[in-house]
Design an enzyme around this catalytic site. Structure first.
Site, short mmCIF file in Angstrom:
data_model
loop_
_atom_site.label_atom_id
_atom_site.label_comp_id
_atom_site.label_asym_id
_atom_site.label_seq_id
_atom_site.Cartn_x
_atom_site.Cartn_y
_atom_site.Cartn_z
N GLY A 21 -33.47 -20.80 -32.64
CA GLY A 21 -33.13 -21.51 -31.42
C GLY A 21 -31.92 -20.94 -30.70
N GLY A 23 -31.69 -17.74 -29.67
CA GLY A 23 -32.09 -16.71 -28.72
C GLY A 23 -32.23 -15.32 -29.31
N LYS A 24 -32.51 -15.23 -30.62
CA LYS A 24 -32.65 -13.92 -31.26
C LYS A 24 -33.77 -13.11 -30.62
CE LYS A 24 -33.50 -15.33 -35.41
NZ LYS A 24 -33.54 -16.77 -35.14
N THR A 25 -34.92 -13.74 -30.41
CA THR A 25 -36.06 -13.00 -29.87
C THR A 25 -35.78 -12.53 -28.45
OG1 THR A 25 -37.60 -14.25 -31.26
CG2 THR A 25 -38.53 -13.13 -29.35
N SER A 26 -35.22 -13.39 -27.62
CA SER A 26 -34.91 -13.01 -26.25
C SER A 26 -33.93 -11.85 -26.20
CB SER A 26 -34.33 -14.21 -25.48
OG SER A 26 -35.27 -15.26 -25.39
N ASP A 48 -40.93 -12.58 -38.29
CA ASP A 48 -41.12 -14.03 -38.26
C ASP A 48 -42.60 -14.33 -38.07
OD1 ASP A 48 -41.00 -16.75 -37.96
OD2 ASP A 48 -39.46 -16.73 -36.41
N THR A 503 -40.95 -21.78 -24.86
CA THR A 503 -41.15 -21.16 -26.17
C THR A 503 -41.23 -22.17 -27.31
OG1 THR A 503 -40.15 -19.07 -25.48
CG2 THR A 503 -40.18 -19.55 -27.84
#
Length: 585
Positions: A21, A23-26, A48, A503
């Site tokens: 939550g 923002g690692k992916t972004s 993941d 998301t």
């Protein structure tokens, strides 16, 4: 143009980790885009199982690199556990002698059917990228699973290297010794790459939030203990209010500022970047590029209406759950959406309604004690501790199967149980034990973030299938497996928690579909931290509210049978009194 400091001299391997939550992916995707746009060959890897990279980039993810359209030089892949496990099984069987009997091959395949095989197979895929000598990519960027699962992944090179050292037998749950020994060189190369600060940088991602910063601090120390000392910190979503008379906006800014001022010394010592909160969702190439200040930001959405999605408060959910008298309540969802808060509040609400409650968690990061910050008569609180459960499982096996063995045989059995996969088996047995307690009382289970929970559900399904095979042709009328309890809507109530953002809602929808394929139907959804429900006039926050409204309506009108709503709160609900307020009419 804003450029993160870590991009001034980026390492070949970049690991983005942190509480889900944050923002690692972004951020990892935005960094991958920046490097590819700069002419670099980049591979973006998700470890993941609940990744949303496909939605963000508009690309179907596979277990092999897939080029991203319109971004020359960028490819993505997802380490899919099922595909990785099948490829691993095929490699191990192929290593067996050509004169192996059908019975021997069958035995090995049976050994390779468990959850621990899935773990080591996924790690094997991960290790192959770190030991790649082809230099096919200038940079490999890892968008990792939430913190607890990532720490497990990054500890495996050392764990398996230690297990294999001097071991000439292998692990019973992973097949013959040759199947592991052929990976030993790869594991060592992976460990060397992770530990080399010239090759690897770990990017700790947090938000200006006390809980996320505390987890980043703990993660930093645990990674240092594993030998990963080259670290950077990125604080994502830093917000500054533009209307000082807007109480909600000012409260959001003040909470963030206070959290940053109280940052632990070990994080303050790290190189740090800050990324401001944006008015748009980071879905699509323009939005992802704009996250770091590249290109043109997506057009702002229309002002949200004053209509709120249909949803009652958490007190109504506690009332509905209490009517059953006993049973299992599993709180599930993407990390960072507030599962622990919702689980703890529901447990407190059930005690208030005269019920006996056992509150536990399967999350390696385990925040229950911090959230409760106190005791309540009628409420038992603990967690499934992997280390404790592993030792308990080993002691049980040694006391039963090892009771009549001689000293040498016991030593060999104990060596086999030193395998890292033993932990996975032990955690499942603990989970099954907790599930069974719902027969006579309420059990509220705060689960790990989605990907890790799905692996646990896979283990539950594998155990069920094993029991069915063993009882084939016999009466199984008295057999009740954990999966059967989860499939019983009178026994188990699944609560999906999400945020009113694209998301988290999409990931909760995917989780719901996964559960339904296992014949498990969620009972209700909880939409948490709604700024729209709290009320604000700040321009940046207001620009996000139309999207929030869309997601709230999406849940209430098409995804959930029952929808419950929690507004954003100026003060985090920590402690029994604050949690009680959430479930009191």
């Amino acid at each position: 143009m804003q450029v993160l400091g870590l991009l001034s001299r980026p390492s070949r391997y970049l690991f983005f980790t942190g509480k889900d939550g944050v923002g690692k992916t972004s951020l990892s995707t935005a960094v991958a885009l920046y490097l590819a746009d700069s002419g670099k060959r980049v591979l973006l890897v998700s470890t993941d199982t609940a990744t949303n990279l496909d939605e963000m980039l508009g690309v179907e993810l596979k277990n092999t690199p897939v080029p991203v359209p319109q971004v020359p030089g960028l490819s993505v892949l997802n380490i899919d556990p099922d595909n990785a496990a099948e490829a691993y099984r095929q490699r191990v069987v192929a290593q067996m002698a050509s004169d192996s009997s059908a019975a021997e091959l069958s035995t090995v395949r049976e050994q390779l059917s468990g959850a621990c095989t899935t773990e080591i197979a996924s790690f094997d895929e991960f290790a192959s990228l770190l030991s790649d000598q082809d230099q096919a990519y200038d940079h490999i960027i890892f968008d990792t699973a939430p913190t607890g699962h990532t720490l497990r992944l990054l500890s495996l090179p050392k764990a398996w290297s230690g297990f294999l050292a001097g071991n000439d037998r292998g692990a019973s749950c992973l097949g013959p010794h040759s199947g592991l020994k052929m990976q030993e060189v790869r594991f060592k190369a992976a460990l060397d790459a992770l530990s080399d600060p010239r090759q690897t940088t770990v990017v700790l991602v947090t938000r200006p939030d006390k809980g996320a910063i505390s987890e980043a601090s703990r993660t930093s120390e645990e990674l240092k203990a594993l030998g990963l000392s080259n670290q950077r910190l990125v604080v994502n979503g830093v917000f500054h209010a533009s209307l000082r008379e807007d109480a909600i906006a000012c409260a959001i800014e003040d909470l963030g500022a206070q959290a940053l001022l109280a940052m632990p010394p070990n994080l303050l010592a790290l190189p740090q970047d800050q990324v401001p909160l944006r008015a748009f969702d980071t879905v699509g190439l323009p939005a992802l590029r704009a996250l770091l200040g590249q290109g043109t930001a997506p057009a702002a959405m229309a002002q949200a209406s004053t209509h709120l999605a249909k949803g009652q408060g958490l007190d109504a959910l506690a009332d509905a759950l209490a009517r059953a008298g006993h049973g299992l309540i599993m709180v599930m969802g993407k990390g960072g959406v507030g599962k622990t808060t919702v689980a703890a509040a529901l447990a407190v609400g059930l005690v208030q309604r005269g019920k006996s409650v056992h509150l536990s968690t399967t999350d390696p990061a385990a925040h229950l004690s911090v959230t409760l910050a106190g005791e309540l008569p009628g409420l038992k609180v603990d967690r499934i501790d992997p280390m404790v459960e592993t030792q308990r499982y080993v002691d049980k096996i040694m006391a039963s199967k090892g009771a009549h063995l001689d000293a040498q045989e016991r030593a060999l059995m104990l060596e086999d149980l030193r395998s890292p996969c033993t932990e996975e088996v032990a955690v499942f047995h603990a989970f099954a034990r907790v599930v069974s307690e719902g027969r006579s009382a309420f059990v509220v289970l705060d689960t790990a973030p989605t990907g890790h929970s799905l692996l646990l559900m896979d283990a539950t399904g594998a155990y069920h299938r094993q029991m069915m095979r063993e009882l084939e042709g016999q009466s199984s009328s008295r057999l009740i497996t954990p999966l059967m309890r989860l499939q019983d809507p009178d026994y188990t109530k699944i609560i999906l928690v999400t945020l009113p953002e694209t998301t988290p809602v999409s990931q909760a929808q995917a989780l719901q579909e996964d559960l339904r394929r296992a014949n498990i139907e969620p009972f209700a959804w909880v939409i948490n931290k709604s700024v729209l429900a709290a009320g604000t006039r700040d321009p940046l926050l207001a620009a996000r509210l139309a999207g929030e409204q869309t997601q709230m309506d999406r849940v209430a009108d098409g995804l959930s049978q029952r929808t419950f709503l929690l507004p954003w709160l100026a003060h985090a609900p920590i402690g029994v009194a604050a949690l009680s307020a959430l479930v009191t009419p």
